[in-house]
Design a protein around this motif. Structure first.
Motif, PDB file in Angstrom:
ATOM      1  N   MET A   1      48.243  48.777  51.732  1.00 48.64           N
ATOM      2  CA  MET A   1      47.689  48.656  53.075  1.00 48.64           C
ATOM      3  C   MET A   1      48.682  47.894  53.954  1.00 48.64           C
ATOM      4  N   SER A   2      49.019  48.462  55.103  1.00 49.08           N
ATOM      5  CA  SER A   2      49.944  47.792  56.010  1.00 49.08           C
ATOM      6  C   SER A   2      49.233  46.663  56.749  1.00 49.08           C
ATOM      7  N   ARG A   3      49.989  45.868  57.466  1.00 51.21           N
ATOM      8  CA  ARG A   3      49.406  44.773  58.255  1.00 51.21           C
ATOM      9  C   ARG A   3      48.447  45.303  59.307  1.00 51.21           C
ATOM     10  N   ASN A   4      48.641  46.564  59.712  1.00 53.78           N
ATOM     11  CA  ASN A   4      47.779  47.163  60.738  1.00 53.78           C
ATOM     12  C   ASN A   4      46.582  47.886  60.154  1.00 53.78           C
ATOM     13  N   GLY A   5      46.375  47.741  58.834  1.00 56.07           N
ATOM     14  CA  GLY A   5      45.213  48.371  58.205  1.00 56.07           C
ATOM     15  C   GLY A   5      45.387  49.847  57.927  1.00 56.07           C
ATOM     16  N   VAL A   6      46.643  50.327  57.879  1.00 57.31           N
ATOM     17  CA  VAL A   6      46.931  51.742  57.637  1.00 57.31           C
ATOM     18  C   VAL A   6      47.562  51.884  56.248  1.00 57.31           C
ATOM     19  N   ILE A   7      47.135  52.894  55.504  1.00 59.88           N
ATOM     20  CA  ILE A   7      47.727  53.161  54.195  1.00 59.88           C
ATOM     21  C   ILE A   7      49.167  53.634  54.371  1.00 59.88           C
ATOM     22  N   GLU A   8      50.085  53.035  53.599  1.00 62.05           N
ATOM     23  CA  GLU A   8      51.488  53.412  53.689  1.00 62.05           C
ATOM     24  C   GLU A   8      52.090  53.539  52.294  1.00 62.05           C
ATOM     25  N   PRO A   9      53.248  54.203  52.170  1.00 68.22           N
ATOM     26  CA  PRO A   9      53.840  54.443  50.843  1.00 68.22           C
ATOM     27  C   PRO A   9      54.217  53.150  50.125  1.00 68.22           C
ATOM     28  N   LEU A  10      54.143  53.213  48.801  1.00 68.91           N
ATOM     29  CA  LEU A  10      54.674  52.146  47.961  1.00 68.91           C
ATOM     30  C   LEU A  10      55.415  52.828  46.804  1.00 68.91           C
ATOM     31  N   ALA A  11      54.777  53.007  45.650  1.00 70.82           N
ATOM     32  CA  ALA A  11      55.443  53.713  44.560  1.00 70.82           C
ATOM     33  C   ALA A  11      55.490  55.222  44.807  1.00 70.82           C
ATOM     34  N   ALA A  12      54.629  55.722  45.680  1.00 71.93           N
ATOM     35  CA  ALA A  12      54.706  57.122  46.136  1.00 71.93           C
ATOM     36  C   ALA A  12      55.391  57.125  47.498  1.00 71.93           C
ATOM     37  N   SER A  13      56.411  57.925  47.654  1.00 74.37           N
ATOM     38  CA  SER A  13      57.133  57.961  48.924  1.00 74.37           C
ATOM     39  C   SER A  13      56.418  58.819  49.966  1.00 74.37           C
ATOM     40  N   SER A  14      55.546  59.737  49.501  1.00 77.74           N
ATOM     41  CA  SER A  14      54.764  60.576  50.416  1.00 77.74           C
ATOM     42  C   SER A  14      53.647  61.239  49.622  1.00 77.74           C
ATOM     43  N   TRP A  15      52.750  61.912  50.335  1.00 83.60           N
ATOM     44  CA  TRP A  15      51.672  62.629  49.662  1.00 83.60           C
ATOM     45  C   TRP A  15      51.118  63.722  50.552  1.00 83.60           C
ATOM     46  N   GLU A  16      50.474  64.692  49.920  1.00 79.93           N
ATOM     47  CA  GLU A  16      49.808  65.784  50.626  1.00 79.93           C
ATOM     48  C   GLU A  16      48.386  65.893  50.094  1.00 79.93           C
ATOM     49  N   ILE A  17      47.477  66.320  50.970  1.00 79.14           N
ATOM     50  CA  ILE A  17      46.075  66.484  50.585  1.00 79.14           C
ATOM     51  C   ILE A  17      45.693  67.935  50.796  1.00 79.14           C
ATOM     52  N   SER A  18      45.059  68.539  49.816  1.00 78.82           N
ATOM     53  CA  SER A  18      44.687  69.947  49.903  1.00 78.82           C
ATOM     54  C   SER A  18      43.656  70.176  51.000  1.00 78.82           C
ATOM     55  N   GLU A  19      43.529  71.423  51.405  1.00 79.06           N
ATOM     56  CA  GLU A  19      42.614  71.770  52.492  1.00 79.06           C
ATOM     57  C   GLU A  19      41.164  71.406  52.173  1.00 79.06           C
ATOM     58  N   ASP A  20      40.787  71.522  50.902  1.00 80.13           N
ATOM     59  CA  ASP A  20      39.408  71.175  50.525  1.00 80.13           C
ATOM     60  C   ASP A  20      39.245  69.681  50.253  1.00 80.13           C
TER      61      ASP A  20
END
Length: 510
Positions: free
Chosen positions: A66-85
């Motif tokens: 969690m960033s200082r602004n309350g937003v999820i940000e990368p750590l051990a994962a550099s990026s991610w994708e979420i399926s349509e469902d």
């Protein structure tokens, strides 16, 4: 292998020299941090308290943070994708990261860590990872091998996690240290975090991880020891610790002084729920719901008149509701007062019941005020009531259940009302059989799959009403994250602004 061994030998030698310097009274090049309660097992999959979290996050890294602004940000994962469902999450693993033994991080390390963690005997009533892993496809069919089909590694640096249903807070859960990757060799754990943690006679030592690839790498070793709340002020004045996590302003009279004192305090956001857990298991006084709402009425009515000195700390605010004022599910104040008031008509019966079965009231913090309050209200409290050690309190909550009321606290989540699932949900990581209430668990389970924002508040208002009617715990209010430090030796990082900022790296040597 020889290179890695040499690096560890050098760091061990440096740390040994530091400890020898400490014994000789020479100036130190080491950060000394105190924490007010025991941190428990130094294993991410067994993390079950905020104190353990504060320690383990220095060695182990989850996929996101969690960033200082309350937003999820990368750590051990550099990026991610979420399926349509919204049921499958595909993470790109940062393979530049390395464990403290020099091994590059791979997707398989997360799969293995999560499945291995579920095979361990839990310290709490549920296995720590069940908060979210119980909803992964194939969890119920994992069998003796423990392999979960919904966790896949199609490539060395790709981790796919398929859930049986879409849920809102998946990424927020995966930022917890219990979902970090770890490796184990010869009985020792390694992580990809900034430090290597080792147990010592005085507490623990943290040696900088030479392979750490993240931001804010530390070159300063850390020693951490438990400092009881009543000893915090003297420990800071004497210089035996530079800073203390989870401090209590009640025990530091010069905390906010602008005078000659070198002790200062810093406050974060609301970080802990204060509660009195009520044991509703069969055969106990509080198996009867009417007794529970009577106890709730007595406690909250008295707190509305005057807040005991023991609670007047860390900006504590009395609040009968378990959802913050900005969260969905928050009731109007008059509605909450009306629901609490329903217990008044059952107070006399609770008094009579307690004469036959005196209530055992305990807490790892100062619970004498609670005992006095109950006795003043005519409730009979047993002679073996009183303050107990933190680990004994955990044993009662999760294993033995041999108390009627337990004064304690649990962490405040961020934003979404599902943040209470970890204590109220059927598969919650810190769920206690003492506090299990069928209606509450049913509503919490149903709420996890609500994706439409306009449906959240009506649903979680039902949860609020169920909490005040079935009373798994009496919700006392909220306290703020507090750290204390000797400002002549250290300053405090700006990262402390966010809720539950409790890593040792928030202390910065001057």
């Amino acid at each position: 292998m020889k290179g890695r061994a040499a690096v560890l030998f050098v760091f061990s030698a440096v740390l040994f020299g530091i400890f020898r310097s400490y014994q000789r009274g020479m100036p130190l090049k080491v950060l000394s941090v105190g924490i007010t309660e025991d941190w428990g097992a130094l294993h991410p999959a067994l993390q079950h308290s905020a104190y353990g979290d504060a320690v383990l996050l220095n060695q182990f890294e989850p996929l996101v943070r969690m960033s200082r602004n309350g937003v999820i940000e990368p750590l051990a994962a550099s990026s991610w994708e979420i399926s349509e469902d919204q049921k499958t999450f595909r993470f790109q693993i940062d393979s530049k990261r390395r464990f403290s033994d020099g091994t590059p991080l791979a997707a398989a390390d997360f799969k293995k860590s999560w499945e291995e963690g579920l095979r361990l005997n839990p310290i709490s009533a549920n296995k720590s990872g069940m908060d979210i892993l119980s909803s992964v496809a194939g969890f119920l069919e994992r069998g003796k091998s423990g392999e979960i089909s919904g966790i896949r590694t199609p490539a060395r640096d790709i981790l796919e996690v398929e859930f049986s249903k879409p849920m809102r807070r998946i990424l927020e859960y995966l930022r917890g240290v219990r979902y970090a990757a770890f490796r184990q060799s010869e009985g020792k754990l390694s992580g990809t975090g900034a430090f290597i943690i080792e147990e010592a006679d005085f507490g623990i030592k943290m040696i900088p991880n030479a392979y750490f690839q993240g931001e804010g790498a530390s070159t300063l070793p850390v020693v951490m020891r438990r400092v009881p709340s009543e000893d915090v002020a003297e420990s800071l004045r004497s210089g035996s610790v530079d800073g203390v996590l989870y401090a209590s302003t009640k025990d530091i009279p010069d905390c906010d002084s602008d005078g000659e004192s070198t002790i200062r305090c810093a406050f974060g956001q609301e970080s802990a729920h204060g509660m009195v857990a009520l044991n509703g298991l069969p055969g106990r006084v509080f198996a009867d719901e009417n007794n529970r709402i009577a106890a709730q009425f007595i406690i909250l009515s008295e707190l509305a008149k005057a807040v005991p000195d023991a609670l007047q700390t860390n900006h504590f605010s009395v609040d009968p509701q378990a959802f913050l004022k900005f969260q969905a599910g928050r009731l109007e104040e008059d509605q909450a007062v009306e629901l609490v008031g329903m217990g008044e008509s059952h107070v006399n019966r609770l008094r009579e019941v307690s004469k036959k079965s005196p209530l055992k009231v305990v807490g790892s913090r100062d619970c004498l005020w609670l005992i006095a309050l109950l006795r003043e209200a005519g409730i009979v409290v047993s002679e073996d009531s009183g303050k107990i050690e933190f680990n004994d309190a955990l044993a009662i909550i999760y294993k033995t259940h041999d108390a009627d009321m337990l004064l304690g606290r649990f962490s405040v989540g961020n934003g979404d009302p599902d943040s209470l699932y970890h204590i109220l949900g059927r598969d919650g990581a810190i769920r206690s059989p003492m506090m299990a209430r069928a209606r509450v668990e049913e509503l919490m389970e149903e709420g996890r799959s609500i994706l439409e924002a306009d449906r959240l508040d009506p649903h979680y208002r039902k949860v609020s009403r169920a909490l005040l009617q079935s009373v798994p715990f009496v919700h006392l209010g909220y306290s703020f994250e507090t750290i204390a430090y000797n400002f002549a030796r250290v300053s405090v990082s700006d990262s402390f602004e966010s809720r539950n900022s409790n890593r040792v790296t928030i202390f910065e040597p001057r």
